[in-house]
Design a protein around this motif. Structure first.
Motif, PDB file in Angstrom:
ATOM      1  N   ARG A 114     124.454  51.741   6.501  1.00  9.92           N
ATOM      2  CA  ARG A 114     124.399  53.188   6.251  1.00  9.92           C
ATOM      3  C   ARG A 114     123.133  53.788   6.854  1.00  9.92           C
ATOM      4  NH1 ARG A 114     127.683  55.125   2.031  1.00  9.92           N
ATOM      5  NH2 ARG A 114     129.005  53.470   1.250  1.00  9.92           N
ATOM      6  N   ASN A 115     122.188  52.900   7.164  1.00  7.46           N
ATOM      7  CA  ASN A 115     120.916  53.358   7.719  1.00  7.46           C
ATOM      8  C   ASN A 115     120.589  52.508   8.955  1.00  7.46           C
ATOM      9  OD1 ASN A 115     118.426  54.426   8.108  1.00  7.46           O
ATOM     10  ND2 ASN A 115     117.569  53.786   6.131  1.00  7.46           N
ATOM     11  N   PRO A 116     121.379  52.699  10.060  1.00  8.01           N
ATOM     12  CA  PRO A 116     121.268  51.788  11.203  1.00  8.01           C
ATOM     13  C   PRO A 116     119.874  51.730  11.829  1.00  8.01           C
ATOM     14  CG  PRO A 116     122.855  53.574  11.642  1.00  8.01           C
ATOM     15  CD  PRO A 116     122.396  53.728  10.233  1.00  8.01           C
ATOM     16  N   ALA A 117     119.118  52.822  11.759  1.00 12.21           N
ATOM     17  CA  ALA A 117     117.784  52.819  12.379  1.00 12.21           C
ATOM     18  C   ALA A 117     116.869  51.774  11.742  1.00 12.21           C
ATOM     19  CB  ALA A 117     117.162  54.207  12.268  1.00 12.21           C
ATOM     20  N   GLU A 118     117.199  51.395  10.498  1.00 18.60           N
ATOM     21  CA  GLU A 118     116.387  50.371   9.821  1.00 18.60           C
ATOM     22  C   GLU A 118     116.707  48.974  10.334  1.00 18.60           C
ATOM     23  OE1 GLU A 118     116.648  50.278   5.578  1.00 18.60           O
ATOM     24  OE2 GLU A 118     115.035  51.737   5.366  1.00 18.60           O
ATOM     25  N   VAL A 119     117.916  48.805  10.871  1.00 16.31           N
ATOM     26  CA  VAL A 119     118.349  47.484  11.341  1.00 16.31           C
ATOM     27  C   VAL A 119     117.595  47.102  12.615  1.00 16.31           C
ATOM     28  CG1 VAL A 119     120.332  46.161  12.195  1.00 16.31           C
ATOM     29  CG2 VAL A 119     120.635  47.764  10.296  1.00 16.31           C
ATOM     30  N   SER A 120     117.499  48.041  13.562  1.00 17.21           N
ATOM     31  CA  SER A 120     116.786  47.783  14.831  1.00 17.21           C
ATOM     32  C   SER A 120     116.449  49.120  15.475  1.00 17.21           C
ATOM     33  CB  SER A 120     117.689  46.978  15.770  1.00 17.21           C
ATOM     34  OG  SER A 120     117.271  47.123  17.114  1.00 17.21           O
ATOM     35  N   ARG A 121     115.415  49.092  16.336  1.00 18.15           N
ATOM     36  CA  ARG A 121     115.025  50.339  17.015  1.00 18.15           C
ATOM     37  C   ARG A 121     116.109  50.820  17.987  1.00 18.15           C
ATOM     38  NH1 ARG A 121     114.721  49.278  21.916  1.00 18.15           N
ATOM     39  NH2 ARG A 121     114.091  47.227  22.628  1.00 18.15           N
ATOM     40  N   VAL A 122     117.056  49.956  18.368  1.00 20.88           N
ATOM     41  CA  VAL A 122     118.089  50.408  19.311  1.00 20.88           C
ATOM     42  C   VAL A 122     119.134  51.310  18.640  1.00 20.88           C
ATOM     43  CG1 VAL A 122     117.903  48.467  20.927  1.00 20.88           C
ATOM     44  CG2 VAL A 122     119.546  48.341  19.086  1.00 20.88           C
ATOM     45  N   PHE A 123     119.216  51.263  17.295  1.00 21.72           N
ATOM     46  CA  PHE A 123     120.163  52.124  16.582  1.00 21.72           C
ATOM     47  C   PHE A 123     119.459  53.399  16.123  1.00 21.72           C
ATOM     48  CE2 PHE A 123     121.772  47.755  15.681  1.00 21.72           C
ATOM     49  CZ  PHE A 123     122.962  47.861  16.369  1.00 21.72           C
ATOM     50  N   HIS A 124     120.253  54.485  16.080  1.00 21.95           N
ATOM     51  CA  HIS A 124     119.689  55.765  15.622  1.00 21.95           C
ATOM     52  C   HIS A 124     120.567  56.288  14.493  1.00 21.95           C
ATOM     53  CE1 HIS A 124     117.545  55.501  19.411  1.00 21.95           C
ATOM     54  NE2 HIS A 124     118.719  55.362  20.020  1.00 21.95           N
ATOM     55  N   ASN A 125     119.963  56.968  13.531  1.00 21.55           N
ATOM     56  CA  ASN A 125     120.764  57.449  12.388  1.00 21.55           C
ATOM     57  C   ASN A 125     121.682  58.620  12.760  1.00 21.55           C
ATOM     58  OD1 ASN A 125     119.904  55.511  10.688  1.00 21.55           O
ATOM     59  ND2 ASN A 125     118.274  56.727   9.761  1.00 21.55           N
ATOM     60  N   ASP A 126     121.372  59.327  13.864  1.00 23.36           N
ATOM     61  CA  ASP A 126     122.188  60.493  14.209  1.00 23.36           C
ATOM     62  C   ASP A 126     122.970  60.290  15.523  1.00 23.36           C
ATOM     63  OD1 ASP A 126     120.033  60.353  15.804  1.00 23.36           O
ATOM     64  OD2 ASP A 126     119.479  62.476  15.690  1.00 23.36           O
ATOM     65  N   GLY A 127     123.162  59.039  15.932  1.00 23.41           N
ATOM     66  CA  GLY A 127     123.814  58.827  17.241  1.00 23.41           C
ATOM     67  C   GLY A 127     124.998  57.898  17.133  1.00 23.41           C
TER      68      GLY A 127
END
Ligand code: HEM
Length: 221
Positions: free
Chosen positions: A35-48
């Motif tokens: 639910r919070n992909p940006a926390e998983v890795s810097r390659v993921f973004h919460n709004d993308g």
């Protein structure tokens, strides 16, 4: 012994990619489900969402491709189980197209951490992977086994390219502590790496393929 050398090398290669296959598949799954992909890795973004789905799918498809491509090339599979080789070949084709396309979607929507130079070479890598997969299947269907073999060799090189990229970093950091590399991936080493993880290996493959083609074939008695 020489007869078994390709089998041995391909098995050692597949086994050595194991850690990266697990890492990549796990990261892709967590990025996709979080639910919070940006926390998983810097390659993921919460709004993308498009970029996230593209990069997560490319990690999952790429993981299976990295491990599966060397196994698909095993001489025993090609000779003894042609049906399995054919079915698995279509599967790898889909995985290669998904890996390349997912990465290309991410580059188009988000760019890469290293800027235009990294984006350019990763895009070339992705396009080359798709083109190579298409040609491998095309020449198999056309029953042109010489060309099919040559494109399959190129595809295996590209399939393990992402693992090679990490291995170059691991060796470089062990040897130098990370000279000419930085967290933004803009150091000289980083800039050379985006070319060096696949272009030289493709060139070596071309040399070997040409040498093989020029060898005199044994004439039937
Ligand atoms: C061959 C199988 C591949 C695997 C297993 C794989 C795996 C990964 C992984 C795990 C990451 C996350 C970064 C990290 O934690 O190391 C990543 C990033 C990335 N990959 Fe791949 N990849 C593969 C092929 C490709 C291809 C063909 C492309 C080209 C379109 C590509 C483009 C990217 C991009 C653009 C990033 C993000 C770069 C950044 O900004 O940090 N990958 N890949």
């Amino acid at each position: 012994m020489r007869r078994y050398l390709p089998t041995l090398l391909l098995l050692v290669l597949a086994l050595n990619t194991g850690w990266f296959v697990v890492y990549s598949g796990d990261l892709g799954l967590r990025g996709l489900l979080s639910r919070n992909p940006a926390e998983v890795s810097r390659v993921f973004h919460n709004d993308g969402i498009l970029a996230n789905v593209g990069i997560a799918l490319h990690m999952i498809a790429g993981a299976v491709l990295t491990f599966g491509a060397p196994l698909q090339a095993l001489p025993i599979v090609r000779r003894r189980w042609p049906g399995l080789h054919r079915r698995f070949g279509y599967g790898l084709f889909v995985l290669a197209v998904a890996t390349g396309s997912g990465g290309l979607v991410y580059i188009t929507v988000s760019g890469t951490i290293g800027g235009w130079w990294m984006s350019l070479w990763f895009a070339i890598y992705g396009a080359a992977m798709i083109w190579t997969a298409v040609n491998t299947v095309y020449f198999a269907l056309a029953k042109d086994l010489r060309r099919h073999f040559a494109w399959a060799v190129r595809l295996v090189v590209l399939a393990v390219g992402s693992w090679i990229y990490r291995m170059h970093y691991a060796i470089w950091f062990a040897a130098t502590g990370g000279v000419a590399s930085n967290e933004e991936f803009t150091g000289l080493f980083d800039q050379v790496q985006v070319v060096a993880f696949f272009v030289p290996y493709l060139l070596i493959a071309e040399i070997v393929l040409r040498w093989r083609a020029g060898r005199p074939r044994p004439t039937p008695a």
